[in-house]
Design an enzyme around this catalytic site. Structure first.
Site: not given
Ligand SMILES: Cc1ncc(C[n+]2csc(CCOP(=O)(O)OP(=O)(O)O)c2C)c(N)n1
Ligand SMILES: [Mg+2]
Length: 666
Positions: A401, A470
């Site tokens: 990322e 998440h």
């Protein structure tokens, strides 16, 4: 330190070239000697890291570069910037905090940049420039114009994750990137051996890329090695690591007491001083002592004049403090409301896909990158088919990322309009530097010089036992950072219109989808539908209480409002649509009528966007309020897994309805 074999073709340089190399090194040396004095005299207000002793590496590395080639630099970057063509005056002015400095006095020593000269910024964050360089190299690769990018870094930087992610990405994509390490033996106060378990050559091997070692105190050796490397990289070899062995004479920063090294070590390196080494070569090639002395005097005079001129320049006016934080956005009129079903019905996931497709087709500078967004079509199928349609402009990335967002930053600086994907909002945790310190701050720190038309798409959503890592709604974290725009659409049509506006926006935008809305259906807008960022909207008019919300909670708020209608309570629902910029005009106007306000969001309540909205409404609409402002949000715990706990944690329509009833009763 062992200098491994040079692999380049050494070509003889002409006397004029050798003299020019010397001149450039003299400029760097003279510049930094003056900076040291100016710093001691407090004429340079911020701290400085000097590269005295390392001039040959900077000049040699930049010697074969064209002006369209880009570099990224480090906290010790004066030499790199001067070697790439920056005028000393502009940099003196910047260090002396003047409005005519390279960065308009907003950057200082650690942030010198001039993207027009291919200088994509010195950087105060160790290794952060390397993913940015990978982004600039991605832009060069996509444009196919043969430009290369050089990422300068110190021997301490390979210990950073950003180094690994960027080098791996560059190797996988075969980017035209040269990773130029100035190994000066120390990372701050620590010798290199305490930082890295294996030499850089071995690490390059681990990525399957070439490593070239060179004597970084010899400008000709460095220039010649780089000439060979640049040729190969331009021709498409993929990335190469060049390691220049050198030494810094001054402390890590000016004023460093240097307890960690022996003064004899410093003196022994001075015998191999880049300027001495090169002066001997100049003499050997027939250049006389007077000519060298003349050069020295003219450089000194030029630098003295530059210091004097910089002293006379103005400091930035305090009234300009807010400049360069947010670039003016294109203006679009608020579109007419979407015709109910005339053009058919589509889902939020279609809206994401279609907005990306339309923008990719409209502008060749738009590209997509992220985990599985290419061949994989995105884990939710949002980008399916786009790779077939747009080829290399839709790219799968490694699971990296920092490299994903960093490549977006670098490509945006190169003038592209990258749309990069961070799969889950929670994953911000692994790439935050590139958002917080790079995307958000570079336009400001460069006095508006850095372009940053970057869109970061991501998604969140709770209620399906996705667990703590998440699920979370982290928009407040992002909206707290000046420079970032944060968008959170609630309907398919808004998703389409706001995503198009985000991609066209010249500012870094984090576009946050809610995955529980991906299947939600709504009327399809016309293809040219676009919604300006920063336009909140009343989605349900009412008279008794106002509820302001965002993303999926807008629908929960509407459901609560419907249920209260049967109890005779009329609720107005406002959808913010964007969190930054925050358009509170409709909220103020609404509160002036209803005199009661509830803020509902999926994020945890403490320090959430509700706190900001409540503070502003309390200040600006205080005399209209007949009841305390209320907030509904998640409980202050990480999102839980067990459905029983998650339901207790997650706010919903009943919580909103209960709060609205309380407010209506006041
Ligand atoms: C992410 C981050 N961690 C720590 C620092 C503090 N810091 C600044 S420079 C530096 C040492 C860097 O060493 P090296 O990469 O070898 O570069 P050099 O200073 O030798 O040029 C450190 C630890 C920082 N600026 N950024
Ligand atoms: Mg170092």
């Amino acid at each position: 330190m062992v200098v491994s074999a040079e692999r380049s073709t050494t070509r003889p340089y002409q006397a004029s070239e050798l003299l020019e190399m010397h001149r450039r090194m003299l400029v760097i040396r003279g510049f930094e000697q003056r900076v040291a004095k100016l710093y001691r005299a407090s004429e340079v207000p911020g701290f400085v890291h000097l590269s005295i002793g390392q001039e040959a590496a900077a000049v040699g590395a930049c010697w074969p570069l064209r002006s369209a080639d880009a570099i990224t630099s480090t906290h010790r970057g004066h030499g790199h910037c001067l070697a790439k063509g920056l005028e000393p005056l502009a940099m003196f002015a910047e260090l002396m905090a003047k409005d005519q400095g390279t960065n308009r006095g907003r950057g200082g020593s650690m942030h010198i940049a001039d993207p027009d000269l291919g200088i994509f910024g010195a950087n105060g964050i160790v290794a952060a420039g390397i993913p940015i360089a990978a982004g600039a190299a991605t832009a060069a690769q996509m444009r196919g114009d043969g430009d290369v990018v050089v990422a300068f870094f110190g021997d301490g930087a390979p210990a950073q994750g950003a180094f690994h992610e960027a080098v791996n990405l560059a190797a996988v994509w075969e980017l035209p990137l040269i990773l130029f390490c100035e190994n000066n033996g120390y990372a701050e106060f620590s010798p290199t051996r305490t930082q890295l378990a294996t030499p850089l050559a071995q690490r390059a091997g681990g990525y399957g890329i070439e490593h070239v070692g060179v004597d970084g105190n010899d400008v000709v050796a460095t220039a010649a090695a780089m000439a060979g490397v640049v040729d190969r990289v331009r021709a498409g070899s993929g990335p190469v690591v060049v390691e220049a062995i050198t030494y810094r004479w001054h402390g890590h920063y000016e004023g460093d007491p240097e307890r960690y090294r022996d003064p004899e070590e410093v003196e022994s390196w001075k015998e191999r001083a880049p300027l001495l080494v090169h002066e001997r070569r100049l003499r050997d090639s027939g250049i006389g002592a007077e000519q060298i002395q003349e050069l020295r005097s003219s450089v000194a005079a030029e630098l003295d004049r530059a210091v004097e001129t910089a002293r006379q320049l103005d400091v930035p006016a305090p009234g300009t403090l807010g400049d360069f934080v947010v670039r003016p956005r294109p203006t679009f009129p608020e579109p007419p409301s979407v015709p109910a079903g005339d053009l058919g019905i589509f889902r939020t996931m279609d809206a994401v896909h279609d907005a990306l497709e339309v923008e990719l087709a409209a502008d060749g500078q738009v590209f997509l990158a992220g985990i599985d967004v290419g061949e994989g079509g995105n884990v939710f199928g949002l980008t399916r088919g786009l790779r077939d349609e747009f080829g290399e402009r839709v790219r799968d990335t490694p699971i990296s990322e920092t490299a994903i967002v960093g490549l977006g930053v670098g490509a945006a600086m190169a003038g592209m309009r990258p749309v990069v994907e961070v799969m889950y909002l929670d994953f911000l945790g692994v790439c935050f530097d590139q958002l917080l310190n790079q995307a958000a701050k570079l336009p400001f720190m460069t006095g508006g010089a850095a372009k940053m038309g970057l869109t970061v798409r991501t998604q969140f959503g709770a209620g399906r036992s996705s667990g703590s890592q998440h699920s979370q709604s982290l928009e407040a974290l992002l909206a707290h950072i000046p420079g970032l725009s944060v968008v959170m659409p609630s309907t398919p049509a808004d998703t389409y219109g706001l995503l198009r506006a985000s991609i066209q926006d010249p500012n870094p935008v984090v576009f946050i989808e809610n995955r529980l809305l991906y299947g939600m259906k709504g009327p399809r807008p016309p293809v040219d539908h676009i919604i300006p960022l920063g336009s909140s909207v009343v989605v349900r008019p009412g008279a008794d209480v106002t509820v302001v919300s965002v993303s999926r909670m807008v629908h929960e708020s509407v459901a609560a409002a419907e249920s209260l209608a049967s109890e005779g309570i009329s609720v107005e629902v406002i959808d913010l649509r964007t969190v930054a910029p925050l358009d509170l005009e409709p909220v103020m106007e609404s509160v002036a009528r209803t005199n009661r306000l509830l803020i509902a969001h999926e994020a945890v309540v403490p320090f959430g966007i509700g706190a900001e909205i409540a503070a502003r409404v309390a200040k600006e609409a205080f005399w209209h309020l007949d009841a305390p402002i209320e907030r509904i949000g998640a409980a202050p715990t990480p999102p839980p897994y067990a459905p029983a706990l998650e339901q207790a944690w997650l706010p919903g329509r009943e919580d909103i309805a209960a709060a609205l009833r309380r407010l209506a009763a006041v």
